[in-house]
Write a protein that holds these residues in place. Structure first.
Motif, PDB file in Angstrom:
ATOM      1  N   LYS A 127       0.747   3.995   3.484  1.00  0.00           N
ATOM      2  CA  LYS A 127       0.683   2.886   4.432  1.00  0.00           C
ATOM      3  C   LYS A 127      -0.643   2.127   4.327  1.00  0.00           C
ATOM      4  O   LYS A 127      -0.681   0.899   4.407  1.00  0.00           O
ATOM      5  N   ALA A 128      -1.726   2.886   4.120  1.00  0.00           N
ATOM      6  CA  ALA A 128      -3.041   2.259   4.070  1.00  0.00           C
ATOM      7  C   ALA A 128      -3.211   1.418   2.807  1.00  0.00           C
ATOM      8  O   ALA A 128      -3.908   0.398   2.826  1.00  0.00           O
ATOM      9  N   LEU A 129      -2.571   1.847   1.716  1.00  0.00           N
ATOM     10  CA  LEU A 129      -2.843   1.196   0.429  1.00  0.00           C
ATOM     11  C   LEU A 129      -1.719   0.308  -0.088  1.00  0.00           C
ATOM     12  O   LEU A 129      -1.877  -0.377  -1.088  1.00  0.00           O
ATOM     13  N   LYS A 130      -0.562   0.307   0.595  1.00  0.00           N
ATOM     14  CA  LYS A 130       0.592  -0.402   0.012  1.00  0.00           C
ATOM     15  C   LYS A 130       0.348  -1.897  -0.164  1.00  0.00           C
ATOM     16  O   LYS A 130       0.913  -2.512  -1.065  1.00  0.00           O
ATOM     17  N   LYS A 131      -0.480  -2.463   0.676  1.00  0.00           N
ATOM     18  CA  LYS A 131      -0.728  -3.908   0.532  1.00  0.00           C
ATOM     19  C   LYS A 131      -1.703  -4.183  -0.608  1.00  0.00           C
ATOM     20  O   LYS A 131      -1.721  -5.265  -1.169  1.00  0.00           O
ATOM     21  N   VAL A 132      -2.536  -3.201  -0.931  1.00  0.00           N
ATOM     22  CA  VAL A 132      -3.468  -3.357  -2.049  1.00  0.00           C
ATOM     23  C   VAL A 132      -2.686  -3.342  -3.358  1.00  0.00           C
ATOM     24  O   VAL A 132      -2.787  -4.251  -4.182  1.00  0.00           O
TER      25      VAL A 132
END
Lengths: 212, 108
Positions: A127-132
């Motif tokens: 969840k923390a990195l999916k947009k990266v």
């Protein structure tokens, strides 16, 4: 990473049974909200696949092997850490009762390490990195779930006195840093496949994948 | 067959393919935890824990029908059968638990 009976003392096994029963009951609450005509077949299919791939130990260096856990994968597919907790609880029950894979007295600790730590770490790294970077986030989700499940397993063994903490973290850490790569790759392959063939089955798909 | 049940058949098929291959392809080396235990286990604490639960060696307190995914006296065939049984039991168990909660949610 299935702890057998004998590695933990009774009191610590009991503590982790209590903790895991609490987490599993919350995961059942999740199930009562999310299980429907579409999710039950997907959950069952994933259970079959995770059970099978867990038995496929893959060699890593140092004369050691490792296998998939699948909590991160489940958490990503259902977009909830509770899905990972429930999946691993069910898998560990079948493995413990039928195949002597993981002890019954220490099952609470195994559910905690692989299901709770695996599911939550896996889910929140994703969840923390999916947009990266979507693919990187899926890979790291699988990796972190495995690595930190091993760290918690080592902490339990160190509390028990069965492993010294320093050497425990060193050996368990190095082995599972490598085993985590296997977990990350398989997690990524399955998520990529499902998202290309049946994106409707991935609860996160609409938000994330179509944006790519 | 509807689209959703096809998912189960697909998952089972993949699982069975892996299950048939696993007894032949899986590494027999100890896994990460076993491997670490071989090197750094405190044997004194282990035997104390084993004594506490009345076991001779680490394992499970209640004997399993197919320990280590094998059937005694059946070699590789037994391992393949154990995997097939396990995959069907696992799928049925997950389906059962899912279905119980599916019904409970639709009633509410």
């Amino acid at each position: 990473m299935h702890i057998p009976d004998g590695f933990l003392p009774l009191w610590l096994s009991a503590v982790f049974w209590v903790i895991s029963i609490i987490f599993v009951s919350f995961s059942l609450k999740w199930a009562s909200k999310e299980m429907n005509e579409k999710t039950v077949p997907m959950f069952s299919a994933l259970a079959a696949g995770i059970f099978a791939i867990q038995a496929m130990n893959m060699p890593i260096p140092w004369g050691t092997s490792g296998h998939m856990i699948g909590a991160a994968l489940t958490a990503i597919v259902f977009n909830s850490p509770w899905a990972g907790v429930l999946m691993l609880a069910l898998v560990l029950i079948v493995q413990g009762l039928f195949f002597a894979d993981g002890g019954l007295i220490v099952m609470g600790a195994n559910i905690f390490n692989m299901g709770v730590i695996g599911g939550f770490l896996g889910y929140y790294v994703f969840k923390a990195l999916k947009k990266v970077n979507f693919h990187l986030s899926v890979f790291l989700s699988g990796w972190a779930a495995t690595f930190f499940a091993a760290v918690f397993c080592t902490i339990q063994l160190a509390i028990s006195g069965t492993f010294p903490i320093d050497l425990g973290l060193q050996f368990m850490g190095i082995y599972h840093a490598v085993i985590g790569i296997i977990e990350g790759i398989i997690t990524l392959v399955v998520i990529s496949y499902v998202s290309s063939v049946r994106p409707d089955l991935l609860k996160v798909s609409k938000k994330v994948i179509t944006h790519e | 067959m509807n689209k959703n049940n096809k998912v189960i058949v697909f998952g089972l098929t993949i699982a069975l393919v892996i299950g048939l291959l696993a007894p032949f392809l899986a590494s027999g080396n100890p896994d990460g935890l076993e491997s670490a235990a071989e090197k750094i286990m405190n044997e004194h604490i282990l035997s104390k824990n084993l004594e506490e639960i009345g076991l001779e060696e680490e394992g499970t307190i209640i004997p399993s029908p197919m320990p280590d995914y094998s059937i005694s006296g059946m070699e590789k065939l037994g391992e393949v059968i154990a995997m097939i049984i396990g995959i069907f039991v696992m799928t049925a168990f997950a389906f059962l638990v899912g279905s119980i909660f599916k019904n409970s949610s639709s009633k509410n």
